[in-house]
Design a protein around this motif. Structure first.
Motif, PDB file in Angstrom:
ATOM      1  N   GLY A  26      33.624  25.923 -19.162  1.00  0.00           N
ATOM      2  CA  GLY A  26      33.047  25.552 -20.454  1.00  0.00           C
ATOM      3  C   GLY A  26      32.980  24.041 -20.606  1.00  0.00           C
ATOM      4  O   GLY A  26      31.970  23.494 -21.071  1.00  0.00           O
ATOM      5  N   ALA A  27      34.065  23.376 -20.212  1.00  0.00           N
ATOM      6  CA  ALA A  27      34.089  21.911 -20.313  1.00  0.00           C
ATOM      7  C   ALA A  27      33.021  21.297 -19.398  1.00  0.00           C
ATOM      8  O   ALA A  27      32.310  20.361 -19.796  1.00  0.00           O
ATOM      9  N   ASN A  28      32.893  21.832 -18.190  1.00  0.00           N
ATOM     10  CA  ASN A  28      31.880  21.321 -17.257  1.00  0.00           C
ATOM     11  C   ASN A  28      30.474  21.518 -17.805  1.00  0.00           C
ATOM     12  O   ASN A  28      29.620  20.621 -17.717  1.00  0.00           O
ATOM     13  N   PHE A  48      14.884  22.697 -14.945  1.00  0.00           N
ATOM     14  CA  PHE A  48      14.965  23.036 -16.359  1.00  0.00           C
ATOM     15  C   PHE A  48      15.564  24.440 -16.546  1.00  0.00           C
ATOM     16  O   PHE A  48      16.398  24.658 -17.418  1.00  0.00           O
ATOM     17  N   SER A  49      15.142  25.366 -15.705  1.00  0.00           N
ATOM     18  CA  SER A  49      15.667  26.741 -15.788  1.00  0.00           C
ATOM     19  C   SER A  49      17.168  26.762 -15.525  1.00  0.00           C
ATOM     20  O   SER A  49      17.929  27.434 -16.228  1.00  0.00           O
ATOM     21  N   ALA A  54      22.631  27.094 -17.558  1.00  0.00           N
ATOM     22  CA  ALA A  54      23.968  26.502 -17.710  1.00  0.00           C
ATOM     23  C   ALA A  54      24.338  26.401 -19.189  1.00  0.00           C
ATOM     24  O   ALA A  54      25.481  26.685 -19.588  1.00  0.00           O
ATOM     25  N   SER A  55      23.380  25.993 -20.006  1.00  0.00           N
ATOM     26  CA  SER A  55      23.627  25.886 -21.436  1.00  0.00           C
ATOM     27  C   SER A  55      23.935  27.257 -22.045  1.00  0.00           C
ATOM     28  O   SER A  55      24.860  27.415 -22.851  1.00  0.00           O
ATOM     29  N   GLU A  56      23.144  28.243 -21.644  1.00  0.00           N
ATOM     30  CA  GLU A  56      23.370  29.601 -22.149  1.00  0.00           C
ATOM     31  C   GLU A  56      24.727  30.120 -21.700  1.00  0.00           C
ATOM     32  O   GLU A  56      25.466  30.755 -22.465  1.00  0.00           O
ATOM     33  N   GLN A  57      25.089  29.828 -20.452  1.00  0.00           N
ATOM     34  CA  GLN A  57      26.394  30.249 -19.951  1.00  0.00           C
ATOM     35  C   GLN A  57      27.517  29.560 -20.715  1.00  0.00           C
ATOM     36  O   GLN A  57      28.553  30.167 -20.998  1.00  0.00           O
ATOM     37  N   ALA A  58      27.337  28.305 -21.064  1.00  0.00           N
ATOM     38  CA  ALA A  58      28.351  27.579 -21.836  1.00  0.00           C
ATOM     39  C   ALA A  58      28.560  28.254 -23.187  1.00  0.00           C
ATOM     40  O   ALA A  58      29.699  28.423 -23.636  1.00  0.00           O
ATOM     41  N   ARG A  59      27.454  28.621 -23.839  1.00  0.00           N
ATOM     42  CA  ARG A  59      27.578  29.312 -25.123  1.00  0.00           C
ATOM     43  C   ARG A  59      28.283  30.661 -24.946  1.00  0.00           C
ATOM     44  O   ARG A  59      29.129  31.045 -25.739  1.00  0.00           O
TER      45      ARG A  59
END
Length: 158
Positions: A26-28, A48-49, A54-59
């Protein structure tokens, strides 16, 4: 060892390691997201994908971490409730045992009182028999006295 580790057995260490991994990921991902937002550049579709993923995985990771924390709190509450229930059960068992002992004591007292009462009744019956016997003897003596006094008054008056 905490109650949670006792419940989970050897899985407590693995659970903590997994949580550490999730936190680090999450921090990464947060770092990557911040980096991308500061260094906004035009990238190709694949990059971009990957960044979007990565952003979706962080959420998702953040949501999972929150869910894990909620589950941990619920588990702690359940463990505490179970401990309270065990304590209440022990107290109820102790109270029941005390009540049973008191019942036995009272029963014994009643039995003893009953025995004493029977002894007193037997003694009273014996006394009453003795009194009846004495009363009969007195009546016989009175009859003898009356008979003798009639003989004396009849013999002296003639």
């Amino acid at each position: 060892m905490t109650d949670r580790e006792k419940v989970g057995g050897g899985g407590g260490e693995r659970w903590q390691a997994a949580m550490g991994n999730l936190t680090e990921m999450g921090a990464n991902l947060d770092s990557l997201q911040k980096f991308l937002s500061k260094k906004a550049v035009f990238v190709d579709e694949e990059t971009f994908s990957r960044a979007s993923l990565a952003s979706e995985q962080a959420r998702s990771i953040k949501t999972l971490e929150q869910r894990v924390e909620t589950l941990e709190r619920e588990l702690d509450a359940a463990i505490a409730a179970a401990a309270r229930a065990r304590n209440e059960k022990r107290q109820a068992e102790a109270a029941q045992k005390a009540a049973e002992l008191r019942t036995q004591e009272i029963t014994k007292e009643l039995e003893n009182t009953s025995k004493v009462f029977k002894l007193h009744m037997e003694e009273l019956r014996a006394k009453q028999e003795e009194i009846s016997k004495k009363n009969s003897e007195i009546k016989v003596l009175e009859a003898i006295i009356q008979t003798l006094s009639r003989k004396d008054s009849g013999g002296t008056g003639a």
